[in-house]
Write a protein that holds these residues in place. Sequence first.
Motif, mmCIF file in Angstrom:
data_model
loop_
_atom_site.group_PDB
_atom_site.id
_atom_site.type_symbol
_atom_site.label_atom_id
_atom_site.label_comp_id
_atom_site.label_asym_id
_atom_site.label_seq_id
_atom_site.Cartn_x
_atom_site.Cartn_y
_atom_site.Cartn_z
ATOM 1 N N SER A 16 0.805 -1.220 0.000
ATOM 2 C CA SER A 16 0.000 0.000 0.000
ATOM 3 C C SER A 16 0.841 1.274 0.000
ATOM 4 O O SER A 16 0.309 2.360 0.152
ATOM 5 C CB SER A 16 -0.913 -0.011 1.231
ATOM 6 O OG SER A 16 -0.119 -0.067 2.405
ATOM 7 N N ASN A 563 -9.259 -10.428 -2.729
ATOM 8 C CA ASN A 563 -7.893 -10.420 -2.170
ATOM 9 C C ASN A 563 -7.824 -10.791 -0.692
ATOM 10 O O ASN A 563 -6.737 -10.720 -0.101
ATOM 11 C CB ASN A 563 -7.197 -9.070 -2.400
ATOM 12 C CG ASN A 563 -6.885 -8.827 -3.855
ATOM 13 O OD1 ASN A 563 -6.352 -9.708 -4.533
ATOM 14 N ND2 ASN A 563 -7.211 -7.650 -4.354
ATOM 15 N N ASP A 567 -4.207 -11.572 0.555
ATOM 16 C CA ASP A 567 -3.561 -10.706 1.548
ATOM 17 C C ASP A 567 -3.083 -11.525 2.752
ATOM 18 O O ASP A 567 -2.015 -11.253 3.318
ATOM 19 C CB ASP A 567 -4.517 -9.613 2.010
ATOM 20 C CG ASP A 567 -4.785 -8.573 0.929
ATOM 21 O OD1 ASP A 567 -4.045 -8.548 -0.077
ATOM 22 O OD2 ASP A 567 -5.760 -7.803 1.074
#
Length: 619
Positions: A16, A563, A567
């Motif tokens: 991120s 995801n 993740d």
Amino acid sequence: MARPKQHRSPRLRPLSSLPPRAWAMGLLATLGACGGSDDPPAPPPPPPAATLNCDDSMKAAFKPDANTRVILAKAFKQGDALALADTPASPAPAKAPQDMCLVKMIVGPGNAGTADAPSTSPGIGLEVWLPTPANWNQRIRNLGGGGWAGGRQASATLIGNAGAAATAALGYAVGTTDTGHAVGNGSFAMKEDGTVNDALWKDFAERSLHELAVKTKALVEAYYGEPQQYAYWEGCSTGGRQGYKIAQEHPDDYDGYLNGAPAFNWTRFITNELYPQIAMLRDLGGPIAAAKLRRVSAAAVSACDTVGGQHLGFIADPGQCRYDPTRDASALCAGVAGNGVVGTSTDAACVSLAEARTINKIWYGQTADGSAPDPQLDNASATTLASKQLWWGLTRGTDLGGLAGSSGTPPVARPFAISTDMVTLELQNPSYATPSFTNATGNGTDKWKDMSYADLANAYDRGIALQAVFGHINTDNPDLTRLRDGGGKVISYHGLADTLITPAGSLNYLSRVADKMGGIEAVQAFNRLYLVPGMGHCAGVGTVSGSAGPAATANTVPLPAANQFFDALVAWVEKGTQPGPLMLKSADASVSMPICVHPQKATYKGSGSVADGANYSCR
């Protein structure tokens, strides 16, 4: 022992994080505000540059080995249509979400033959989507295929998987493969003389997958000037089988594997997929109407979905469900005598006793003689096969409507074509397939309709006997020692209402791995399985709505978010965070439920709404 990583660059960023230049400028500004050196701040580093050009020069510049050739390198700017010369104008192609480079390769030798014959192949087609160097997150995320996994990756004028560009836009280098053939059915696996095409079976089963990993890594290092820091595999169905094949045979290809609804036990479960059609034809003369199949499935849901006195609308644990339509007066047509009951239904979707018995056979799975035990004694929930059982059937509550074939009176049986392809390849006779299967010795003529229970069992046995020439497609080796010792990690998942691949195959494989490798707790150190109630094949709602309680929709069945599994895999691989319970939510977040690492199950605590995941624990 953890797997050693290649030299780790300071450019490695969290998923991120900001792009490198923005991060560097922010850091310099912070240092200046803290009263650092009087010297003027150094300028930010220039963005990294690609070491290969994304154009025809790559054909000569990138030659990883004698079998591999680049056939296309094309740069796409953000907003460009993801199209090549022969891409149809309709439907309109998607647009590139970011600047990126598409590289297409062919890895020989393929299989020589008559032009346009399905068994003729120039080699394994590969496509790799490369983000710009400034956007690359130093990770590879290769994607698996579905069904027979053929595609246009070996074409210089058509894109094989334009959807992979969306994943590349997230910062990953993304590779896909056609597994060595372009056709969308099993015709490629039969030579023109009707014999086994062992070369393309090998490419499909294993070689294409390893080549994709090796060539993606080589291209990444050549293009960016440094190797990836982490490599991941992600696939469902055939893609899940592919992930396990690599984990078994080439475990160092990837650091982490996300394997959904894996199609391992390939010949076993695919031959078994034809069993419902054979059972309906042999027992009843034709398919059971879709409305009847769904009506009985709905009764099964409502008989087995109750938690804390409330209906969930889906079955949380199908292994505990022993619903039997031969004992259900509300499902049996009026006057039909079942096992101790007399039917009362006047509904057009009621079932005869023969239809009810056949549905029980479909839930139980393939046997050599078409028999099925009383569900009260054996509801096919064991992780090992019973004495007569060849494979497991679909779970109770799963939508069986697709087994009915076409609508009409009478309905026409139309099985999942991959199952008739598989029987044709096992028996080496194209006539057993549907007409979509083509071969120089003859095309499919639906001869499967003449098969007896014993004939289908013979095909099942032939599939196992032919594993050596089928590239060991069953992918059922339970020895994951090299994966474990190399530090690799696997998350697998399976919907408990999967309409194509029964989740019993995943449970059986994990049980066999545990037996081989020291028990389930030892296996959880590197491979964790999640079972998702109500979910269909790879995604979405697979259960029918019950006859009581809430309708099964995306707003009432909690499902994995995009995801969510991936993740968790990244956190396990890169941070050592072991995946535990994952909270699933429905589309509107009105229903939630945790899914647990198998063998634990979400267990209601005894109070509060059954639609609130906070009222469950993993036990």
